[in-house]
Design an enzyme around this catalytic site. Structure first.
Site, short mmCIF file in Angstrom:
data_model
loop_
_atom_site.label_atom_id
_atom_site.label_comp_id
_atom_site.label_asym_id
_atom_site.label_seq_id
_atom_site.Cartn_x
_atom_site.Cartn_y
_atom_site.Cartn_z
N CYS A 1 23.08 -45.94 44.73
CA CYS A 1 23.45 -45.72 43.33
C CYS A 1 22.40 -44.89 42.60
O CYS A 1 22.26 -43.71 42.87
CB CYS A 1 23.73 -47.05 42.66
SG CYS A 1 24.75 -46.92 41.17
N HIS B 1 27.24 -51.01 46.54
CA HIS B 1 26.45 -52.23 46.41
C HIS B 1 27.08 -53.31 47.27
O HIS B 1 28.10 -53.10 47.92
CB HIS B 1 26.42 -52.69 44.95
CG HIS B 1 25.83 -51.70 44.00
ND1 HIS B 1 24.49 -51.42 43.96
CD2 HIS B 1 26.43 -50.90 43.07
CE1 HIS B 1 24.27 -50.50 43.02
NE2 HIS B 1 25.42 -50.17 42.47
#
Length: 240
Positions: free
Chosen positions: A94, A192
């Site tokens: 990310c 994630h």
């Protein structure tokens, strides 16, 4: 393998630690322990110099301000870049993905120069990408799809000096139908989960790169319940 010790750097967990991505370090350490190999995990926090001597470096997710702070710190302490230049494995998630790229623009419209370890440019999208993702990866990364959870505004364009991990089957990913980026042993994703807990084959690929082995030389029995649950959940979220 039993006589080796792998050095893992958890880079700026006090800044890039919003989404529990520090769990990726625990996954790698445990998978090595199951094989009789030790690993030392070094927390590299803001204000610390970044050593260039480790075998594998992990960067996680964070908000805009944290991301800008992180890239400034890593440019000031370039141990990560020196390690990557000699072939160390680098894995970003990310915000870590965007930091490893050439340029990213935060939601306030301010551009920031990345570390340039990936040929990737990120700008804010019109709508936040939130939900389950499935990615069909290229051959070099294995045969099983990646699964994870995304929560980001960025839209990333991967340039010619890097390549995407694969096409998105469900979810948003980079925003152009692909997800993540790879150059050599530098790999990044928006997923994630922690992503290495949800994708043990990817964890073993990173370990194999760091150990100079092949993934097939690192066999472990797998319990696929979590992967199958997440893959079923992602089927309810088509690519947009």
């Amino acid at each position: 393998m039993a006589d080796s010790t792998l050095g893992i750097g958890l880079v700026l967990p006090d800044i890039l630690g919003t989404y529990s991505d520090a769990g990726n370090a625990q996954v790698l350490q445990r998978r090595l322990q199951w094989r009789g190999t030790t690993a030392t995990v070094l927390d590299i926090r803001h204000g610390d110099a970044v050593p260039s001597s480790l075998d594998l470096y992990l960067l996680g997710g964070g908000e805009d301000d944290a991301q800008a702070l992180a890239v400034n710190h890593l440019r000031t302490h370039p141990g990560l870049q020196h390690a990557a230049a000699r072939g160390a494995v680098v894995f970003g998630v990310c915000a870590g993905f965007q930091v490893l790229g050439t340029k990213f623009t935060t939601s306030d419209g301010v551009p920031h120069t990345g570390l340039g370890l990936l040929d990737a440019v990120t700008a804010p999208g019109s709508k936040r990408a939130v939900g389950e993702v499935v990615v069909d990866v290229a051959d070099r990364l294995g045969t099983e799809p990646l699964t994870g959870f995304e929560n980001h505004l960025g839209r990333t364009q991967v340039g010619n000096d890097s390549r995407a991990l694969g096409p998105v089957r469900a979810g948003i990913g980079n925003g152009d139908g692909t997800e993540g980026a790879l150059t050599g042993r530098v790999l990044a994703t928006y997923l994630h989960g922690p992503v290495l807990a949800r994708n043990p084959a990817l964890a073993d690929l990173l370990l194999a790169w760091a150990l100079g082995a092949t993934p097939s030389a690192l066999p472990l029995p797998e319990i696929g319940t979590l992967r199958q649950e997440r893959l079923r959940a992602a089927k309810r979220r088509p690519h947009r």
